[in-house]
Design a protein around this motif. Sequence first.
Motif, PDB file in Angstrom:
ATOM      1  N   VAL A  68      24.464  35.607   7.977  1.00  0.00           N
ATOM      2  CA  VAL A  68      24.827  37.075   6.836  1.00  0.00           C
ATOM      3  C   VAL A  68      24.187  36.529   5.679  1.00  0.00           C
ATOM      4  N   ALA A  69      24.506  37.315   4.746  1.00  0.00           N
ATOM      5  CA  ALA A  69      24.083  36.376   3.250  1.00  0.00           C
ATOM      6  C   ALA A  69      23.569  35.102   2.656  1.00  0.00           C
ATOM      7  N   LYS A  70      25.678  34.827   2.939  1.00  0.00           N
ATOM      8  CA  LYS A  70      25.819  33.630   2.604  1.00  0.00           C
ATOM      9  C   LYS A  70      24.886  32.501   3.544  1.00  0.00           C
ATOM     10  N   ASP A  71      24.597  32.428   4.917  1.00  0.00           N
ATOM     11  CA  ASP A  71      24.138  31.838   5.880  1.00  0.00           C
ATOM     12  C   ASP A  71      22.809  31.565   5.129  1.00  0.00           C
ATOM     13  N   MET A  72      21.930  32.855   4.491  1.00  0.00           N
ATOM     14  CA  MET A  72      20.662  32.611   4.471  1.00  0.00           C
ATOM     15  C   MET A  72      20.265  32.302   2.971  1.00  0.00           C
ATOM     16  N   ALA A  73      21.498  32.221   2.325  1.00  0.00           N
ATOM     17  CA  ALA A  73      21.341  31.461   0.683  1.00  0.00           C
ATOM     18  C   ALA A  73      21.662  29.554   1.207  1.00  0.00           C
ATOM     19  N   ASP A  74      22.382  29.761   2.238  1.00  0.00           N
ATOM     20  CA  ASP A  74      22.472  28.011   2.464  1.00  0.00           C
ATOM     21  C   ASP A  74      21.510  27.763   2.958  1.00  0.00           C
ATOM     22  N   TRP A  75      20.772  28.010   4.105  1.00  0.00           N
ATOM     23  CA  TRP A  75      19.275  27.962   4.473  1.00  0.00           C
ATOM     24  C   TRP A  75      18.069  27.902   3.143  1.00  0.00           C
ATOM     25  N   THR A  76      18.486  28.640   2.426  1.00  0.00           N
ATOM     26  CA  THR A  76      17.595  27.992   1.333  1.00  0.00           C
ATOM     27  C   THR A  76      17.513  26.912   0.771  1.00  0.00           C
ATOM     28  N   VAL A  77      18.739  26.794   0.051  1.00  0.00           N
ATOM     29  CA  VAL A  77      19.280  25.732  -1.036  1.00  0.00           C
ATOM     30  C   VAL A  77      18.697  24.399  -0.001  1.00  0.00           C
ATOM     31  N   LYS A  78      19.015  24.533   1.607  1.00  0.00           N
ATOM     32  CA  LYS A  78      18.062  23.430   2.762  1.00  0.00           C
ATOM     33  C   LYS A  78      16.974  23.384   2.707  1.00  0.00           C
ATOM     34  N   MET A  79      16.130  24.114   2.525  1.00  0.00           N
ATOM     35  CA  MET A  79      14.575  24.440   2.271  1.00  0.00           C
ATOM     36  C   MET A  79      14.795  23.152   1.513  1.00  0.00           C
ATOM     37  N   ILE A  80      15.240  24.006  -0.110  1.00  0.00           N
ATOM     38  CA  ILE A  80      14.584  23.333  -1.028  1.00  0.00           C
ATOM     39  C   ILE A  80      14.776  21.911  -1.426  1.00  0.00           C
ATOM     40  N   PHE A  81      16.103  21.593  -1.031  1.00  0.00           N
ATOM     41  CA  PHE A  81      16.397  20.055  -0.879  1.00  0.00           C
ATOM     42  C   PHE A  81      15.781  19.278   0.244  1.00  0.00           C
ATOM     43  N   ASN A  82      15.063  19.765   1.096  1.00  0.00           N
ATOM     44  CA  ASN A  82      14.386  19.079   2.104  1.00  0.00           C
ATOM     45  C   ASN A  82      13.129  18.878   1.999  1.00  0.00           C
ATOM     46  N   ARG A  83      12.641  19.592   1.192  1.00  0.00           N
ATOM     47  CA  ARG A  83      10.827  19.723   0.264  1.00  0.00           C
ATOM     48  C   ARG A  83      10.287  20.574   1.211  1.00  0.00           C
ATOM     49  N   ARG A  84      10.963  21.263   1.949  1.00  0.00           N
ATOM     50  CA  ARG A  84      10.232  22.790   2.415  1.00  0.00           C
ATOM     51  C   ARG A  84       9.747  23.733   1.131  1.00  0.00           C
ATOM     52  N   LEU A  85       9.841  24.262   0.913  1.00  0.00           N
ATOM     53  CA  LEU A  85       9.355  25.298  -0.717  1.00  0.00           C
ATOM     54  C   LEU A  85       8.680  24.437  -1.471  1.00  0.00           C
ATOM     55  N   TYR A  86       8.129  25.584  -2.258  1.00  0.00           N
ATOM     56  CA  TYR A  86       6.942  24.521  -3.433  1.00  0.00           C
ATOM     57  C   TYR A  86       7.531  25.222  -4.551  1.00  0.00           C
ATOM     58  N   LYS A  87       7.072  24.085  -5.549  1.00  0.00           N
ATOM     59  CA  LYS A  87       7.058  25.107  -7.071  1.00  0.00           C
ATOM     60  C   LYS A  87       5.688  24.312  -7.483  1.00  0.00           C
ATOM     61  N   LEU A  88       5.718  24.336  -8.671  1.00  0.00           N
ATOM     62  CA  LEU A  88       4.744  23.444  -9.490  1.00  0.00           C
ATOM     63  C   LEU A  88       4.759  22.985 -10.315  1.00  0.00           C
ATOM     64  N   ASN A  89       3.269  21.817  -9.945  1.00  0.00           N
ATOM     65  CA  ASN A  89       3.627  20.965 -10.650  1.00  0.00           C
ATOM     66  C   ASN A  89       3.719  20.396 -11.851  1.00  0.00           C
ATOM     67  N   SER A  90       4.126  19.460 -12.793  1.00  0.00           N
ATOM     68  CA  SER A  90       4.406  19.428 -13.839  1.00  0.00           C
ATOM     69  C   SER A  90       2.869  19.435 -15.198  1.00  0.00           C
ATOM     70  N   ALA A  91       1.609  19.392 -14.605  1.00  0.00           N
ATOM     71  CA  ALA A  91       0.913  19.749 -15.397  1.00  0.00           C
ATOM     72  C   ALA A  91       0.355  21.866 -15.251  1.00  0.00           C
ATOM     73  N   ARG A  92       0.754  22.268 -14.255  1.00  0.00           N
ATOM     74  CA  ARG A  92       1.219  23.958 -14.052  1.00  0.00           C
ATOM     75  C   ARG A  92       0.267  24.064 -13.915  1.00  0.00           C
ATOM     76  N   THR A  93      -0.296  23.326 -13.045  1.00  0.00           N
ATOM     77  CA  THR A  93      -2.256  23.528 -12.426  1.00  0.00           C
ATOM     78  C   THR A  93      -2.206  24.141 -10.792  1.00  0.00           C
ATOM     79  N   GLY A  94      -0.778  23.347  -9.928  1.00  0.00           N
ATOM     80  CA  GLY A  94      -1.284  23.386  -8.802  1.00  0.00           C
ATOM     81  C   GLY A  94       0.164  23.426  -7.966  1.00  0.00           C
ATOM     82  N   LEU A  95       1.117  23.454  -6.966  1.00  0.00           N
ATOM     83  CA  LEU A  95       1.989  23.279  -5.993  1.00  0.00           C
ATOM     84  C   LEU A  95       1.845  22.518  -5.641  1.00  0.00           C
TER      85      LEU A  95
END
Length: 231
Positions: free
Chosen positions: A189-216
Amino acid sequence: MLLGVFFLFSLFGTNVEASELNVNNLDSISMVRVAKMINENYDTSSMTNEELDNLTINLLNQNLSKNTRSGVASPGKILNKREKELAKKYPSESVNCFFYADIASNAARKTFSNATTDGTDGNAFQHFYWNILMTDRYGAVVAERWGTAHEYGTSGPYTQMDLANNAAGRNTYNDCRNFTIGLMGRRPVAKDMADWTVKMIFNRRLYKLNSARTGLTATTGAGYTGKVYHQ
Protein backbone atom coordinates in the motif's frame (compact mmCIF):
# COMPACT_ATOMS: atom_id res chain seq x y z
CA MET A 1 -21.09 23.35 -9.80
CA LEU A 2 -20.71 19.83 -8.45
CA LEU A 3 -24.46 19.43 -7.93
CA GLY A 4 -24.97 20.45 -11.53
CA VAL A 5 -22.53 17.80 -12.66
CA PHE A 6 -24.26 15.18 -10.52
CA PHE A 7 -27.58 16.17 -12.08
CA LEU A 8 -26.16 16.00 -15.60
CA PHE A 9 -24.80 12.50 -15.19
CA SER A 10 -27.78 11.26 -13.15
CA LEU A 11 -30.22 12.52 -15.76
CA PHE A 12 -28.47 11.26 -18.84
CA GLY A 13 -26.34 8.47 -17.36
CA THR A 14 -22.63 8.08 -17.88
CA ASN A 15 -23.04 7.74 -21.65
CA VAL A 16 -23.07 11.51 -22.09
CA GLU A 17 -20.88 12.33 -25.05
CA ALA A 18 -18.03 14.49 -23.84
CA SER A 19 -16.92 17.59 -25.65
CA GLU A 20 -13.29 17.91 -26.68
CA LEU A 21 -10.96 18.59 -23.80
CA ASN A 22 -9.88 22.23 -23.60
CA VAL A 23 -6.16 22.02 -22.87
CA ASN A 24 -5.24 25.68 -23.42
CA ASN A 25 -5.16 26.61 -19.72
CA LEU A 26 -5.13 23.10 -18.31
CA ASP A 27 -3.02 23.10 -15.17
CA SER A 28 -2.00 20.66 -12.46
CA ILE A 29 -4.36 22.15 -9.87
CA SER A 30 -7.36 21.41 -12.10
CA MET A 31 -6.08 17.89 -12.78
CA VAL A 32 -5.75 17.08 -9.08
CA ARG A 33 -9.08 18.70 -8.24
CA VAL A 34 -10.97 16.62 -10.81
CA ALA A 35 -9.23 13.40 -9.75
CA LYS A 36 -10.37 14.03 -6.17
CA MET A 37 -13.92 14.85 -7.32
CA ILE A 38 -14.18 11.58 -9.21
CA ASN A 39 -12.55 9.46 -6.49
CA GLU A 40 -14.73 10.92 -3.75
CA ASN A 41 -18.09 11.38 -5.49
CA TYR A 42 -18.50 8.80 -8.25
CA ASP A 43 -18.76 5.03 -8.35
CA THR A 44 -16.48 4.24 -11.27
CA SER A 45 -16.50 0.46 -10.78
CA SER A 46 -19.23 -0.08 -13.37
CA MET A 47 -18.05 2.55 -15.87
CA THR A 48 -16.36 1.67 -19.12
CA ASN A 49 -13.06 3.38 -19.93
CA GLU A 50 -14.90 5.55 -22.46
CA GLU A 51 -17.49 6.63 -19.90
CA LEU A 52 -14.81 7.44 -17.36
CA ASP A 53 -12.85 9.45 -19.93
CA ASN A 54 -16.01 11.37 -20.90
CA LEU A 55 -16.76 12.15 -17.27
CA THR A 56 -13.19 13.34 -16.76
CA ILE A 57 -13.29 15.61 -19.82
CA ASN A 58 -16.58 17.21 -18.78
CA LEU A 59 -15.35 17.87 -15.26
CA LEU A 60 -12.02 19.26 -16.47
CA ASN A 61 -13.71 21.63 -18.91
CA GLN A 62 -15.95 22.91 -16.10
CA ASN A 63 -13.18 23.24 -13.52
CA LEU A 64 -10.27 24.85 -15.32
CA SER A 65 -8.25 27.17 -13.12
CA LYS A 66 -7.92 30.80 -14.19
CA ASN A 67 -4.23 30.32 -14.80
CA THR A 68 -2.10 31.60 -17.65
CA ARG A 69 1.41 30.66 -16.53
CA SER A 70 3.20 28.23 -18.80
CA GLY A 71 6.12 25.89 -18.30
CA VAL A 72 6.90 22.47 -16.96
CA ALA A 73 3.94 21.26 -14.94
CA SER A 74 4.20 21.81 -11.20
CA PRO A 75 1.55 22.98 -8.72
CA GLY A 76 -0.34 25.85 -10.35
CA LYS A 77 1.44 25.76 -13.70
CA ILE A 78 0.04 25.04 -17.13
CA LEU A 79 0.78 21.57 -18.46
CA ASN A 80 3.60 21.40 -20.98
CA LYS A 81 3.01 20.47 -24.62
CA ARG A 82 3.61 16.73 -24.17
CA GLU A 83 1.43 16.53 -21.07
CA LYS A 84 -1.41 18.28 -22.91
CA GLU A 85 -1.16 15.77 -25.75
CA LEU A 86 -1.33 12.88 -23.32
CA ALA A 87 -4.21 14.43 -21.36
CA LYS A 88 -6.29 14.58 -24.54
CA LYS A 89 -5.44 10.98 -25.36
CA TYR A 90 -5.76 9.50 -21.85
CA PRO A 91 -8.05 11.83 -19.83
CA SER A 92 -8.83 9.62 -16.83
CA GLU A 93 -5.30 8.28 -16.59
CA SER A 94 -3.92 11.81 -16.76
CA VAL A 95 -5.81 13.22 -13.77
CA ASN A 96 -4.88 10.22 -11.64
CA CYS A 97 -1.19 10.52 -12.50
CA PHE A 98 -1.29 14.19 -11.48
CA PHE A 99 -3.12 13.15 -8.32
CA TYR A 100 -0.25 10.78 -7.49
CA ALA A 101 2.23 13.58 -8.22
CA ASP A 102 0.39 15.73 -5.68
CA ILE A 103 0.50 12.95 -3.09
CA ALA A 104 4.23 12.48 -3.69
CA SER A 105 4.89 16.21 -3.42
CA ASN A 106 3.00 16.52 -0.13
CA ALA A 107 4.67 13.45 1.35
CA ALA A 108 8.12 14.63 0.28
CA ARG A 109 7.71 18.03 1.94
CA LYS A 110 6.81 16.39 5.25
CA THR A 111 9.43 13.63 5.08
CA PHE A 112 12.36 15.83 3.97
CA SER A 113 12.95 19.43 4.98
CA ASN A 114 14.70 20.13 1.66
CA ALA A 115 12.03 18.65 -0.63
CA THR A 116 11.08 21.99 -2.16
CA THR A 117 14.64 22.46 -3.44
CA ASP A 118 15.58 20.76 -6.71
CA GLY A 119 18.60 18.48 -6.65
CA THR A 120 18.12 17.28 -3.07
CA ASP A 121 17.30 14.02 -1.30
CA GLY A 122 13.77 15.30 -0.77
CA ASN A 123 13.35 15.92 -4.48
CA ALA A 124 14.63 12.40 -5.13
CA PHE A 125 11.95 11.08 -2.76
CA GLN A 126 9.26 12.98 -4.65
CA HIS A 127 10.15 11.62 -8.09
CA PHE A 128 10.80 8.04 -6.98
CA TYR A 129 7.62 7.86 -4.89
CA TRP A 130 5.50 9.39 -7.67
CA ASN A 131 6.69 6.80 -10.16
CA ILE A 132 6.28 3.84 -7.85
CA LEU A 133 2.70 4.95 -7.11
CA MET A 134 1.92 5.23 -10.82
CA THR A 135 3.52 1.84 -11.48
CA ASP A 136 1.41 0.25 -8.76
CA ARG A 137 -1.78 1.62 -10.36
CA TYR A 138 -1.05 1.46 -14.08
CA GLY A 139 2.21 -0.40 -14.67
CA ALA A 140 5.68 0.75 -15.68
CA VAL A 141 4.79 1.73 -19.26
CA VAL A 142 2.23 4.31 -18.18
CA ALA A 143 4.47 5.55 -15.36
CA GLU A 144 7.31 6.06 -17.84
CA ARG A 145 4.95 7.90 -20.18
CA TRP A 146 4.03 10.52 -17.58
CA GLY A 147 7.39 10.68 -15.83
CA THR A 148 9.11 11.45 -19.12
CA ALA A 149 6.41 13.85 -20.33
CA HIS A 150 6.82 15.87 -17.14
CA GLU A 151 10.43 16.63 -18.14
CA TYR A 152 9.56 17.71 -21.70
CA GLY A 153 11.46 20.80 -22.79
CA THR A 154 14.10 20.54 -20.04
CA SER A 155 17.70 19.34 -20.03
CA GLY A 156 20.84 19.30 -17.92
CA PRO A 157 21.76 17.74 -14.56
CA TYR A 158 18.42 18.46 -12.88
CA THR A 159 16.53 16.68 -15.64
CA GLN A 160 19.00 13.79 -15.59
CA MET A 161 18.44 13.42 -11.86
CA ASP A 162 14.66 13.46 -12.17
CA LEU A 163 14.65 10.90 -14.99
CA ALA A 164 17.04 8.63 -13.09
CA ASN A 165 14.88 8.68 -9.95
CA ASN A 166 11.72 8.21 -12.03
CA ALA A 167 13.25 5.11 -13.61
CA ALA A 168 14.39 3.78 -10.23
CA GLY A 169 10.82 4.03 -8.95
CA ARG A 170 9.48 2.01 -11.86
CA ASN A 171 12.32 -0.50 -11.95
CA THR A 172 12.26 -1.39 -8.25
CA TYR A 173 8.48 -1.61 -7.86
CA ASN A 174 8.58 -5.40 -8.13
CA ASP A 175 11.30 -5.52 -5.46
CA CYS A 176 9.04 -3.49 -3.16
CA ARG A 177 6.05 -5.65 -4.02
CA ASN A 178 7.90 -8.92 -3.43
CA PHE A 179 9.38 -7.59 -0.18
CA THR A 180 5.95 -6.60 1.14
CA ILE A 181 4.30 -9.84 0.07
CA GLY A 182 7.15 -11.88 1.57
CA LEU A 183 7.23 -9.95 4.85
CA MET A 184 3.57 -9.10 5.35
CA GLY A 185 1.72 -11.48 3.04
CA ARG A 186 -0.03 -8.74 1.06
CA ARG A 187 0.44 -6.34 -1.82
CA PRO A 188 2.09 -3.02 -0.95
CA VAL A 189 0.00 0.00 0.00
CA ALA A 190 1.09 3.64 -0.17
CA LYS A 191 2.77 3.56 3.26
CA ASP A 192 4.86 0.55 2.22
CA MET A 193 5.96 2.33 -0.94
CA ALA A 194 6.88 5.49 0.98
CA ASP A 195 8.91 3.40 3.45
CA TRP A 196 10.61 1.70 0.50
CA THR A 197 11.47 5.10 -0.98
CA VAL A 198 13.24 6.24 2.20
CA LYS A 199 15.03 2.90 2.40
CA MET A 200 16.32 3.40 -1.14
CA ILE A 201 17.52 6.91 -0.26
CA PHE A 202 19.46 5.81 2.83
CA ASN A 203 20.91 2.85 0.95
CA ARG A 204 22.34 5.39 -1.53
CA ARG A 205 20.41 3.90 -4.44
CA LEU A 206 18.78 7.15 -5.58
CA TYR A 207 20.32 10.30 -7.00
CA LYS A 208 20.78 13.95 -6.08
CA LEU A 209 23.04 16.64 -7.50
CA ASN A 210 26.63 17.01 -6.37
CA SER A 211 27.71 20.12 -4.48
CA ALA A 212 28.74 21.85 -7.70
CA ARG A 213 25.33 21.13 -9.26
CA THR A 214 27.07 19.74 -12.33
CA GLY A 215 26.30 16.02 -12.05
CA LEU A 216 24.71 13.26 -10.02
CA THR A 217 25.78 11.66 -6.77
CA ALA A 218 24.17 9.12 -4.45
CA THR A 219 21.56 10.18 -1.92
CA THR A 220 22.50 10.11 1.76
CA GLY A 221 19.25 10.97 3.56
CA ALA A 222 20.13 14.62 4.11
CA GLY A 223 17.13 16.62 5.27
CA TYR A 224 15.22 13.62 6.65
CA THR A 225 12.73 14.75 9.30
CA GLY A 226 12.73 11.44 11.15
CA LYS A 227 9.30 10.24 10.04
CA VAL A 228 8.05 8.80 6.76
CA TYR A 229 4.84 10.27 5.35
CA HIS A 230 2.90 8.67 2.53
CA GLN A 231 0.45 11.49 1.71
